[in-house]
Design a protein around this motif. Structure first.
Motif, short mmCIF file in Angstrom:
data_model
loop_
_atom_site.label_atom_id
_atom_site.label_comp_id
_atom_site.label_asym_id
_atom_site.label_seq_id
_atom_site.Cartn_x
_atom_site.Cartn_y
_atom_site.Cartn_z
N SER A 189 -17.49 85.59 140.62
CA SER A 189 -18.86 86.00 140.33
C SER A 189 -19.70 84.77 140.01
O SER A 189 -19.19 83.73 139.62
CB SER A 189 -18.89 86.98 139.16
OG SER A 189 -18.47 86.36 137.98
N HIS A 190 -21.00 84.94 140.13
CA HIS A 190 -21.92 83.83 139.89
C HIS A 190 -22.22 83.72 138.39
O HIS A 190 -22.32 84.73 137.70
CB HIS A 190 -23.22 84.06 140.67
CG HIS A 190 -24.05 82.84 140.81
ND1 HIS A 190 -24.87 82.37 139.81
CD2 HIS A 190 -24.18 81.96 141.84
CE1 HIS A 190 -25.48 81.28 140.21
NE2 HIS A 190 -25.09 81.00 141.43
N PRO A 191 -22.38 82.50 137.87
CA PRO A 191 -22.70 82.35 136.44
C PRO A 191 -23.98 83.07 136.02
O PRO A 191 -24.16 83.39 134.84
CB PRO A 191 -22.85 80.83 136.27
CG PRO A 191 -22.07 80.24 137.37
CD PRO A 191 -22.18 81.19 138.52
N PHE A 192 -24.85 83.34 136.98
CA PHE A 192 -26.10 84.05 136.70
C PHE A 192 -25.86 85.53 136.38
O PHE A 192 -26.71 86.20 135.80
CB PHE A 192 -27.01 83.92 137.93
CG PHE A 192 -28.47 84.21 137.69
CD1 PHE A 192 -29.14 83.69 136.60
CD2 PHE A 192 -29.18 85.00 138.58
CE1 PHE A 192 -30.49 83.94 136.39
CE2 PHE A 192 -30.53 85.26 138.39
CZ PHE A 192 -31.19 84.71 137.28
N CYS A 193 -24.69 86.03 136.76
CA CYS A 193 -24.39 87.45 136.57
C CYS A 193 -24.21 87.78 135.09
O CYS A 193 -23.56 87.05 134.35
CB CYS A 193 -23.12 87.84 137.33
SG CYS A 193 -23.30 87.81 139.11
N THR A 194 -24.75 88.91 134.69
CA THR A 194 -24.56 89.40 133.33
C THR A 194 -23.38 90.37 133.31
O THR A 194 -22.98 90.90 134.35
CB THR A 194 -25.82 90.13 132.86
OG1 THR A 194 -26.02 91.28 133.70
CG2 THR A 194 -27.04 89.24 132.93
N PRO A 195 -22.81 90.64 132.14
CA PRO A 195 -21.76 91.66 132.06
C PRO A 195 -22.22 93.01 132.60
O PRO A 195 -21.43 93.72 133.23
CB PRO A 195 -21.45 91.72 130.56
CG PRO A 195 -21.80 90.36 130.05
CD PRO A 195 -23.00 89.95 130.84
#
Length: 342
Positions: A189-195
């Motif tokens: 997943s991308h670091p920009f993704c939130t939980p």
């Protein structure tokens, strides 16, 4: 899935001259995996040095740009790294975006999710022909591989006992994520993704792809590089948060990542950031990232115990591999303390 089997990874971005020393130190600290990424330098060469100076830690690309290469090139270098590391390599691939593929790499771009599926299947077909000695006859929509003379076929014994490496795919949108669920061994997943995005968008898309392939979604390893703001003092913490704010503004200017903003009721933010990026207003862009959204993406803590607790709360039951994304200078001892708490 859960933290019983969690692996904590690190990303190394140093020079080739220091990679062996840095990799050995990361293994000694207790990290389970070492990752490189394709930025200003090649992502594969450092891992050869890392393999030479380590014995147990896993080694992977997060990411190598898939569409800058062809399946045979990827199959060859991944096979060699897997053989040299004695089964510790992970081939992590990402698509990048159209502008980089067509203008920076001068390579073709079309239907990236379908092209990525074809690329992964082609790489696996090449590996199968090398392992089993059969005729190579891959006829895909984008890639065709039908020639493999004995002179160019590596020996199957090179990967005996562990086989070719697993393939992880990176993605944000549902289409690419579903392809990962269908043909990959892991998802990055991308670091920009939130939980929240991981739960509401990523996991359903992975499940859709896995169902299409007739396999349980639990077979797919999920790796997330969590943004962490930390420091020894309030001033260091503030500087870390500002660095992350700038990084989020950069990510938010890319249309491929706008679904994350849309999920968090910030659909208007992406176009504003994109416009500002075209005029070079990088510092002012960070001002548009509000504290609530920053806190939705990143954790903030000076105490490794509290930081570990926050990471558990956010990612337990979602990921099996977790990394620390720190786009600022951070005391490596502090991250080692966090590693040990986790």
């Amino acid at each position: 899935m859960g933290f019983v089997a969690l692996k904590i990874d690190t990303t190394l971005t140093g020079w080739l001259a220091t990679m062996g020393k840095d990799a050995a130190a990361a293994e000694s600290a207790g990290y389970a995996g070492i990752w490189t990424f394709e930025g200003a330098h090649d992502p594969f060469l450092p891992l050869l040095l890392a393999a030479e100076h380590t014995e147990r830690v896993e080694l992977g690309t997060s990411i190598a740009v898939a569409f800058a290469r062809n399946p045979l090139l990827l199959a060859t270098i991944a096979w060699d790294l897997q053989a040299y590391s004695r089964g510790r390599f992970v081939l992590g691939l990402g698509s990048q975006i159209r502008a980089h593929i067509t203008r920076r790499y001068s390579m073709p771009w079309s239907r990236p999710a379908d092209r990525m599926r074809d690329m992964v299947l082609a790489v696996r077909a090449i590996w199968t022909s090398w392992e089993q000695g059969g005729r190579l006859d891959y006829q895909g929509e984008f890639y065709q591989h039908t020639l493999m003379p004995p002179l160019f076929r590596p020996a199957a014994a090179e990967v005996a006992g562990f086989g070719p490496p697993p393939i992880y795919l990176a993605g944000v949108g549902p289409a690419m994520t579903a392809v990962a669920g269908e043909v990959a061994d892991g998802f990055m997943s991308h670091p920009f993704c939130t939980p929240r995005f991981l739960r509401e968008v990523t996991l359903p898309a992975l499940t859709q792809g896995a169902t299409r392939a007739g396999k349980p979604v639990g077979d797919i390893v999920i790796h997330h590089s969590a943004m962490v703001a930390t420091g020894r003092s309030a001033s260091e913490l503030a500087a870390a948060r500002q660095a992350i704010r700038k990084q989020l503004a950069f990510y938010g200017s890319t249309p491929a990542y706008w679904p994350i903003l849309e999920l968090h009721d910030r659909a208007d933010l992406g176009p504003r950031l994109k416009t500002m990026s075209k005029t070079g207003e990088w510092d002012r862009m960070a001002d548009l990232i509000d504290d609530d959204f920053l806190d939705a993406v990143a954790i903030t803590a000076t105490d490794p115990v509290r930081a570990a607790a926050q990471l558990h709360e956010r990612y337990d039951g979602i990921v099996e591999r977790l990394g620390f994304n720190t786009p600022y200078r951070v005391d490596p001892v502090l991250l080692t303390e966090l590693l040990r708490e986790l």
